[in-house]
Design a protein around this motif. Structure first.
Motif, PDB file in Angstrom:
ATOM      1  N   GLY A  58       0.841  -0.872   0.034  1.00  0.00           N
ATOM      2  CA  GLY A  58      -0.032   0.161  -0.661  1.00  0.00           C
ATOM      3  C   GLY A  58       1.193   1.200   0.345  1.00  0.00           C
ATOM      4  N   VAL A  59       0.140   2.481   0.052  1.00  0.00           N
ATOM      5  CA  VAL A  59       0.404   3.794   0.024  1.00  0.00           C
ATOM      6  C   VAL A  59       1.328   4.309   1.279  1.00  0.00           C
ATOM      7  N   GLY A  60       0.717   3.681   2.735  1.00  0.00           N
ATOM      8  CA  GLY A  60       0.506   4.137   4.116  1.00  0.00           C
ATOM      9  C   GLY A  60       0.747   5.248   4.097  1.00  0.00           C
ATOM     10  N   ALA A  61      -0.861   5.724   3.706  1.00  0.00           N
ATOM     11  CA  ALA A  61      -1.162   6.740   3.616  1.00  0.00           C
ATOM     12  C   ALA A  61      -1.943   7.301   5.503  1.00  0.00           C
ATOM     13  N   ASP A  62      -1.512   7.477   6.166  1.00  0.00           N
ATOM     14  CA  ASP A  62      -1.870   7.412   7.504  1.00  0.00           C
ATOM     15  C   ASP A  62      -3.184   7.913   7.571  1.00  0.00           C
ATOM     16  N   ALA A  63      -4.331   7.679   9.252  1.00  0.00           N
ATOM     17  CA  ALA A  63      -5.825   8.342   8.951  1.00  0.00           C
ATOM     18  C   ALA A  63      -6.153   9.797   8.755  1.00  0.00           C
ATOM     19  N   LEU A  64      -5.266  10.561   8.829  1.00  0.00           N
ATOM     20  CA  LEU A  64      -6.268  11.696   8.169  1.00  0.00           C
ATOM     21  C   LEU A  64      -5.576  11.890   6.892  1.00  0.00           C
ATOM     22  N   ALA A  65      -5.161  11.716   6.318  1.00  0.00           N
ATOM     23  CA  ALA A  65      -5.272  11.593   5.410  1.00  0.00           C
ATOM     24  C   ALA A  65      -6.384  10.487   4.323  1.00  0.00           C
ATOM     25  N   THR A  66      -6.119   9.656   4.828  1.00  0.00           N
ATOM     26  CA  THR A  66      -7.197   9.420   4.240  1.00  0.00           C
ATOM     27  C   THR A  66      -8.722   9.249   4.288  1.00  0.00           C
ATOM     28  N   CYS A  67      -9.107  10.142   5.529  1.00  0.00           N
ATOM     29  CA  CYS A  67     -10.349  11.077   5.824  1.00  0.00           C
ATOM     30  C   CYS A  67     -10.331  11.744   4.580  1.00  0.00           C
ATOM     31  N   ILE A  68      -9.202  13.007   4.270  1.00  0.00           N
ATOM     32  CA  ILE A  68      -9.335  13.787   3.072  1.00  0.00           C
ATOM     33  C   ILE A  68      -9.122  13.152   1.994  1.00  0.00           C
ATOM     34  N   VAL A  69      -8.432  11.601   1.260  1.00  0.00           N
ATOM     35  CA  VAL A  69      -8.929  11.440   0.039  1.00  0.00           C
ATOM     36  C   VAL A  69     -10.692  11.358   0.051  1.00  0.00           C
ATOM     37  N   ILE A  70     -11.075  10.294   0.917  1.00  0.00           N
ATOM     38  CA  ILE A  70     -13.119  10.155   1.351  1.00  0.00           C
ATOM     39  C   ILE A  70     -13.358  11.814   1.257  1.00  0.00           C
ATOM     40  N   GLU A  71     -13.004  12.933   2.149  1.00  0.00           N
ATOM     41  CA  GLU A  71     -13.805  13.905   1.994  1.00  0.00           C
ATOM     42  C   GLU A  71     -14.069  14.469   0.758  1.00  0.00           C
TER      43      GLU A  71
END
Length: 386
Positions: free
Chosen positions: A65-78
């Motif tokens: 995977g790319v190892g995005a942190d929880a905030l980065a994942t939230c930004i993608v979903i947002e």
């Protein structure tokens, strides 16, 4: 680092937002209305997200995977939800389905199931709810009974399963000791789409998120190898609740994305629409609505981002903040999208404009991954525990 720096989003996160927004505007937004109208899976979104590694950004690098942190994942979903809520369920549910693996599975299961998802070869869904066990998760009746050869025979059903039929893998919770203590007799398993005895119900006809298929899972003497058990036997419900502590934050992110899309469209509309010889944006009543929408949305965003940081760190107070972020953000999304429809007047009520779709999509964020009434129970219990 000063204390104030903690409240600034990093340049990396802002760069990520710009990159995701570009993909969303170019590849996902043009199809959002058709996906909703035709109730079809957003294949264009899946292709675009996989091409840019935004389909399951949370998976660690050691599993391809790319190892995005929880905030980065939230930004993608947002950002995806800002243009198409149905499409945002691709990264959101990939996280939901794999989170039990990440928090509880042995290394063999992680190596077997996470890399295909990270590479875009498979999607992962989550099977917890049942027809008679929605908020009362411990009341499930789906059973996985161990056989003499060490396999488990899975029988029963699961309801409201997001992306069912499209996903290749499913984390399924089932009762392994029917006479065992309630809530401590549930075990988690990975079920594969190709498993014999595993079938799907008809797609649900929903108010919103129509592009994300929601179907029942049916198990009729479905044989599950013993090495597909996730975590320890009897720990399934504990794993499920730990998972939701993390993934409720992503529903908060989805909610603020939907709300942002509605606010953005409203701002453009009120500056163009003229009544009584001037743009309606000049009327104070309209300005007050816009101000309230933006104020509540920004408060929700800050709460979601704080909860995401707590998810990343695994803070002890995550259960409270995860529930609070999901509950508050989804209530705000419903309010903001309803006001967006109001600002567009009669046009807002038609499918010629996207805000009615956003209003319909926002509603589910108050319901799934635990209703907002359940979120308030979670928060109250955390408060009373001190």
């Amino acid at each position: 680092m000063s204390d104030f720096d903690l409240f600034r989003i990093s340049e990396d996160h802002e760069g990520l937002r710009e990159a995701v927004r570009q993909v969303c505007e170019d590849k996902i937004a043009p199809h959002a209305a058709a996906v909703d109208e035709e109730s079809r899976f957003p294949q264009e979104a899946l292709d675009a997200l996989q091409a840019t590694d935004f389909h399951a950004p949370h998976i660690p690098e050691e599993y391809d995977g790319v190892g995005a942190d929880a905030l980065a994942t939230c930004i993608v979903i947002e950002e995806v939800a800002r243009v198409c809520a149905s499409s945002s369920l691709i990264p959101a549910v990939n996280k939901l389905g794999t989170m039990p693996i990440l928090v509880a599975a042995n290394e063999d299961i992680k190596r077997r199931y996470l890399p295909p998802v990270a590479r875009g070869e498979a999607m992962f869904s989550y099977g917890l709810s049942e027809a008679g066990a929605g908020s009362d998760t411990a009341g499930m009746t789906c059973k996985a009974i161990e056989q003499p050869d060490g396999t488990f025979l899975l029988n029963g059903q699961k309801s409201w399963i997001t992306n069912a039929g499209v996903s290749e893998y499913y984390t399924v919770m089932a009762v392994t000791e029917p006479d065992g203590p309630r809530g401590r007799n549930v075990t988690a398993f990975v079920v594969e789409k190709s498993d014999e005895g595993f079938t799907f119900g008809a797609p649900e006809k929903k108010m919103g998120i129509k592009g994300s298929p929601t179907r029942e899972l049916h198990f009729d003497n479905c044989v599950i190898p013993g090495d597909r058990m996730v975590g320890e036997r009897g720990e399934g419900l504990k794993i499920a609740l730990r998972t939701l502590d993390h993934t409720r934050v992503t529903i908060g992110a989805q909610a603020i994305g939907i709300a942002q899309g509605a606010l953005d469209f409203s701002l453009g509309y009120v500056q163009e629409r003229k009544q009584f010889g001037r743009a309606i944006a000049e009327f104070q009543g309209v300005q007050f609505m816009l101000a309230d929408m933006a104020m509540k949305l920004e408060a929700a965003r800050q709460l979601v981002y704080v909860a995401a940081a707590k998810s990343e760190r695994g803070d002890a107070d995550l259960p409270f903040f995860g529930a609070a972020a999901k509950c508050f953000a989804s209530d705000v999304a419903m309010e903001v999208t309803t006001d967006a429809v109001q600002l567009l007047g009669g046009y807002g009520y038609t499918k010629d404009f996207p805000v009615e779709r956003m209003m319909r999509d926002a509603k589910i964020t108050q319901i799934y991954e635990g209703t907002n009434q359940v979120q308030r129970i979670v928060m109250a219990r955390q408060l009373l525990k001190g």
